[in-house]
Design a protein around this motif. Sequence first.
Motif, PDB file in Angstrom:
ATOM      1  N   LEU A 387      82.490 -14.041  61.420  1.00  0.00           N
ATOM      2  CA  LEU A 387      83.725 -14.617  61.965  1.00  0.00           C
ATOM      3  C   LEU A 387      84.459 -15.436  60.909  1.00  0.00           C
ATOM      4  CD1 LEU A 387      82.769 -15.810  65.566  1.00  0.00           C
ATOM      5  CD2 LEU A 387      83.680 -13.623  64.838  1.00  0.00           C
ATOM      6  N   ILE A 392      88.075 -17.176  61.066  1.00  0.00           N
ATOM      7  CA  ILE A 392      87.759 -17.955  62.270  1.00  0.00           C
ATOM      8  C   ILE A 392      86.632 -18.924  61.919  1.00  0.00           C
ATOM      9  CG2 ILE A 392      87.054 -17.836  64.682  1.00  0.00           C
ATOM     10  CD1 ILE A 392      87.837 -14.804  64.550  1.00  0.00           C
ATOM     11  N   GLY A 394      84.641 -23.014  62.051  1.00  0.00           N
ATOM     12  CA  GLY A 394      84.278 -24.216  62.797  1.00  0.00           C
ATOM     13  C   GLY A 394      84.023 -23.999  64.261  1.00  0.00           C
ATOM     14  N   ALA A 396      85.926 -22.972  66.726  1.00  0.00           N
ATOM     15  CA  ALA A 396      86.403 -21.726  67.340  1.00  0.00           C
ATOM     16  C   ALA A 396      85.368 -20.627  67.174  1.00  0.00           C
ATOM     17  CB  ALA A 396      87.737 -21.311  66.718  1.00  0.00           C
ATOM     18  N   LEU A 400      83.222 -18.992  70.286  1.00  0.00           N
ATOM     19  CA  LEU A 400      83.304 -17.554  70.562  1.00  0.00           C
ATOM     20  C   LEU A 400      81.908 -16.925  70.594  1.00  0.00           C
ATOM     21  CD1 LEU A 400      85.264 -15.187  71.059  1.00  0.00           C
ATOM     22  CD2 LEU A 400      85.160 -14.710  68.607  1.00  0.00           C
ATOM     23  N   LEU A 401      81.050 -17.349  69.673  1.00  0.00           N
ATOM     24  CA  LEU A 401      79.699 -16.783  69.645  1.00  0.00           C
ATOM     25  C   LEU A 401      78.878 -17.247  70.845  1.00  0.00           C
ATOM     26  CD1 LEU A 401      78.764 -16.881  65.862  1.00  0.00           C
ATOM     27  CD2 LEU A 401      79.571 -14.959  67.234  1.00  0.00           C
ATOM     28  N   TYR A 403      80.130 -17.983  73.718  1.00  0.00           N
ATOM     29  CA  TYR A 403      80.670 -17.175  74.804  1.00  0.00           C
ATOM     30  C   TYR A 403      80.030 -15.785  74.796  1.00  0.00           C
ATOM     31  CZ  TYR A 403      83.784 -13.856  76.993  1.00  0.00           C
ATOM     32  OH  TYR A 403      84.257 -12.825  77.753  1.00  0.00           O
ATOM     33  N   GLY A 404      80.012 -15.153  73.616  1.00  0.00           N
ATOM     34  CA  GLY A 404      79.471 -13.798  73.517  1.00  0.00           C
ATOM     35  C   GLY A 404      78.001 -13.728  73.884  1.00  0.00           C
ATOM     36  N   ALA A 407      78.067 -13.864  77.573  1.00  0.00           N
ATOM     37  CA  ALA A 407      78.842 -12.776  78.179  1.00  0.00           C
ATOM     38  C   ALA A 407      78.133 -11.436  78.063  1.00  0.00           C
ATOM     39  CB  ALA A 407      80.235 -12.699  77.540  1.00  0.00           C
ATOM     40  N   GLU A 408      77.211 -11.318  77.108  1.00  0.00           N
ATOM     41  CA  GLU A 408      76.476 -10.054  76.983  1.00  0.00           C
ATOM     42  C   GLU A 408      75.756  -9.729  78.295  1.00  0.00           C
ATOM     43  OE1 GLU A 408      73.120  -9.971  74.337  1.00  0.00           O
ATOM     44  OE2 GLU A 408      73.033  -7.787  74.372  1.00  0.00           O
ATOM     45  N   LEU A 427      83.792 -18.679  79.804  1.00  0.00           N
ATOM     46  CA  LEU A 427      84.836 -19.214  78.927  1.00  0.00           C
ATOM     47  C   LEU A 427      85.019 -20.704  79.163  1.00  0.00           C
ATOM     48  CD1 LEU A 427      87.764 -16.604  78.961  1.00  0.00           C
ATOM     49  CD2 LEU A 427      86.488 -17.393  76.971  1.00  0.00           C
ATOM     50  N   LYS A 433      88.278 -19.699  73.316  1.00  0.00           N
ATOM     51  CA  LYS A 433      89.698 -19.487  73.576  1.00  0.00           C
ATOM     52  C   LYS A 433      89.921 -18.045  73.995  1.00  0.00           C
ATOM     53  CE  LYS A 433      93.849 -20.176  70.964  1.00  0.00           C
ATOM     54  NZ  LYS A 433      94.359 -20.368  69.617  1.00  0.00           N
ATOM     55  N   GLU A 434      90.656 -17.859  75.070  1.00  0.00           N
ATOM     56  CA  GLU A 434      90.916 -16.474  75.492  1.00  0.00           C
ATOM     57  C   GLU A 434      91.851 -15.808  74.515  1.00  0.00           C
ATOM     58  OE1 GLU A 434      90.151 -13.655  76.555  1.00  0.00           O
ATOM     59  OE2 GLU A 434      91.765 -13.219  77.818  1.00  0.00           O
TER      60      GLU A 434
ATOM     61  N   ASP B  81      85.958 -19.555  55.793  1.00  0.00           N
ATOM     62  CA  ASP B  81      87.097 -19.261  56.661  1.00  0.00           C
ATOM     63  C   ASP B  81      88.416 -19.599  55.965  1.00  0.00           C
ATOM     64  OD1 ASP B  81      85.934 -21.894  57.076  1.00  0.00           O
ATOM     65  OD2 ASP B  81      87.465 -22.228  58.605  1.00  0.00           O
ATOM     66  N   ARG B  85      91.578 -17.131  55.232  1.00  0.00           N
ATOM     67  CA  ARG B  85      92.967 -17.455  55.610  1.00  0.00           C
ATOM     68  C   ARG B  85      93.884 -17.456  54.398  1.00  0.00           C
ATOM     69  NH1 ARG B  85      90.300 -21.116  59.192  1.00  0.00           N
ATOM     70  NH2 ARG B  85      90.858 -22.916  57.929  1.00  0.00           N
ATOM     71  N   PRO B  99      77.247  -8.848  70.195  1.00  0.00           N
ATOM     72  CA  PRO B  99      77.197  -8.471  71.608  1.00  0.00           C
ATOM     73  C   PRO B  99      77.919  -9.513  72.460  1.00  0.00           C
ATOM     74  CG  PRO B  99      75.000  -8.394  70.618  1.00  0.00           C
ATOM     75  CD  PRO B  99      75.898  -9.061  69.631  1.00  0.00           C
ATOM     76  N   GLY B 100      78.622  -9.029  73.467  1.00  0.00           N
ATOM     77  CA  GLY B 100      79.251  -9.953  74.423  1.00  0.00           C
ATOM     78  C   GLY B 100      80.685 -10.327  74.077  1.00  0.00           C
ATOM     79  N   VAL B 101      81.078 -10.153  72.794  1.00  0.00           N
ATOM     80  CA  VAL B 101      82.454 -10.472  72.408  1.00  0.00           C
ATOM     81  C   VAL B 101      83.218  -9.152  72.271  1.00  0.00           C
ATOM     82  CG1 VAL B 101      83.939 -11.450  70.632  1.00  0.00           C
ATOM     83  CG2 VAL B 101      81.783 -12.578  71.211  1.00  0.00           C
ATOM     84  N   PHE B 106      88.037 -10.511  69.575  1.00  0.00           N
ATOM     85  CA  PHE B 106      87.722 -10.922  68.213  1.00  0.00           C
ATOM     86  C   PHE B 106      88.888 -10.634  67.267  1.00  0.00           C
ATOM     87  CE2 PHE B 106      86.120  -8.723  64.290  1.00  0.00           C
ATOM     88  CZ  PHE B 106      85.884  -9.847  63.528  1.00  0.00           C
ATOM     89  N   ARG B 108      92.016 -10.251  67.935  1.00  0.00           N
ATOM     90  CA  ARG B 108      93.190 -11.070  68.251  1.00  0.00           C
ATOM     91  C   ARG B 108      93.016 -12.495  67.736  1.00  0.00           C
ATOM     92  NH1 ARG B 108      93.484 -10.585  73.638  1.00  0.00           N
ATOM     93  NH2 ARG B 108      92.765 -12.672  74.082  1.00  0.00           N
ATOM     94  N   THR B 113      94.641 -16.499  64.107  1.00  0.00           N
ATOM     95  CA  THR B 113      94.216 -17.606  63.246  1.00  0.00           C
ATOM     96  C   THR B 113      94.855 -17.474  61.867  1.00  0.00           C
ATOM     97  OG1 THR B 113      92.110 -17.702  64.418  1.00  0.00           O
ATOM     98  CG2 THR B 113      92.206 -18.819  62.302  1.00  0.00           C
TER      99      THR B 113
END
Lengths: 434, 258
Positions: A387, A392, A394, A396, A400-401, A403-404, A407-408, A427, A433-434, B81, B85, B99-101, B106, B108, B113
């Motif tokens: 990421l 992406i 810090g 964020a 996200l991880l 969440y993943g 969410a798996e 979330l 963040k969506e 990161d 950027r 997995p899961g994301v 990702f 987007r 960012t």
Amino acid sequence: MSTATAPFLEHLLAGQKIVAAEPAAWVNRLRAEALECAHQLALPTTRDEDWRFTDLSPLYRLAFRPAAAAARLDAAALAPFAVPEAAHRLVFVDGHFSAALSTPPAAGSAVAALPLAAALGPHGEVVHARLARIAEFREHAFRAVNTAYLHDGAFVLAPRNHGEAAPLHLLFVATQADATAQPRVLVVAEPGADLTVIEDYVSTHDGAHYTNAVTEIDVGANGRVRHVRLQRESRAAFHTATAAVRLDRDASYHAVSVAVGARISRLDHHVVHAAEGTFCSLDGLALLGGRQLADTHSFVDHAVPNTGGRQLHKTVVADGARAVFNGRVLVRPGAQGTNSAQESRNLLLSDRAQVDTKPQLEIFADDVKCSHGATVGQLEAEELFYLESRGIGGEAARNLLTYGFAAEIVGHIPVPSLVRALRETVLARTGAKE
Amino acid sequence: MIRDNAPVILDVRNLSAKVGGAEILRGISLTVRAGEVHAIMGPNGSGKSTFAKALAGHPAYEVTGGEALFEGRNLFEMRADERARAGFFLGFQYPVEIPGVANEQFLRLAYNTVQGARGKDELDPLEFDDFVREKMKFLDMDPRFLERSVNEGFSGGEKKRNEILQMALLEPRLAFLDETDSGLDIDALRIVANGVNRLLTPDNAVVLVTHYQRLLNYIVPDYVHVMERGRIVKTGGRDLALELESRGYDWVGAKAAA
């Protein structure tokens, strides 16, 4: 019985005598026997090996009474829990069946779903052959208490070779504070039947209440049951539950169990491979914060040769919360050809969060493949770097991880609207963040 | 395309780096200008992937000496990161599964960012969906890859296409593509190579890390470098790649040692 738990049990059983006698004598005898057991058996404490990490004393200090008959509940109050894919649902309010809120299949439909009490007439033999025989209560106080209250549970029957595409929604709603409910579920898939059942525990208030549930699932030869179990009760609630499953020849069972609610929750998830060629998958997720505790004790019993199982249990533990997992796998003597894989993965989001995870493999056959693994800790460094390499960084990236990670498991639920709803929950809890 | 007056994008001088305590890079130097395509070749273990990961900021790779300037900025003073950027892109040899994301979620987040860091407009989910589907067409990618978890269950070729899709979205100044050709059949190789060619402009640059010259039939390099034991031991034009293909690496090392 220990003196500390006596008043609690007394209150818990105080309502039992008001449960009306059934026309079927065997039910009355079963209840009487269970009541006797409930009085004889000690409620578990942390001195019991099986409850070492789960201290129920906050529950035992309470004097909850059985909930009074179905409090009036507006259908609109259930809108947040709607599952559009489900053609039918049975609703239980504080443990009592609500005909007004339920949409059962019409009489004569292929799949039957009705209150247990009403099933005793038309399906008496089917019920008698299974009820309290899959979830053994004679050594288990909470199951005995539940069985002593047998009356209003849900009965679901999928007939031989019937494949039902739409899931069936069993919704257990707690509306009264300081009340107890004893939900009971019996699911029977006859040989060759295919069925998805959503067992869903919710609260309409933020206060304390106590749910003590027992679910039995019998999957006939070549049958398949997908079981979604959601415990999303008030974060002040207490929840003890058993889900017991029996698989006949070549049957399969796929469970996804999610716990996000309750102050203290405990699920005993038992699967017996009673005949050859059976397969089960158990996926679990506990998403915890504050002072929550969620305990999953699974027990997969490979009683005969040539059965398979796969299990992935995940926990995400924030604040001062605690997750407990005990994954027992028993391969009995002669159960050659058993293939079992178990994984316990745990993510700690704070220094105070705690996880106790224990695989418990008991293998008494030599020609078997059994794996297990447990990880407790932080996010995967390689995933984090991936990421970061895309800009992406810090918080964020970590959110996200996280969440993943959760969410798996949610993604394994075979009901799209629940996947969406629970992803929102994840979330919100992980700050992604969506 | 080589232009003498083109601005320098990456200037690496005498870089040394360790991984797991072992020194893998031993004073490597490389200058990349805008508009150029470089290929770094070399036998297994020569340090090609280490070079790529050290520049990208992988935490396991410890820089022990030398410097790297990225458009004049000290790369090693930036977090991974921040490098991304700023316009540094690493195409992974083994893209990571998450997995899961959902892939789209990702992509987007990465896109927005990087856009935000460049002071450009971010896209909302609907706008982004249209945008990314257009980009996927050039890579002959099925839109269903948007809904699936990041790289999870993707074939080798699908993972590499997903890498180039990310490159297309992030529009880096410099893309370091680590063995992007490995695991690809000839059709997938052509699609991925065409995708990269489309993204080349006079303002950006690409470094291809590869073991075989096959990829260079499709993406024609301006420079070919041979790495050995953590250093570049020979630099030439694209003919060098062909020579390596027929003669192997041994003669280069023998010559360098002599």
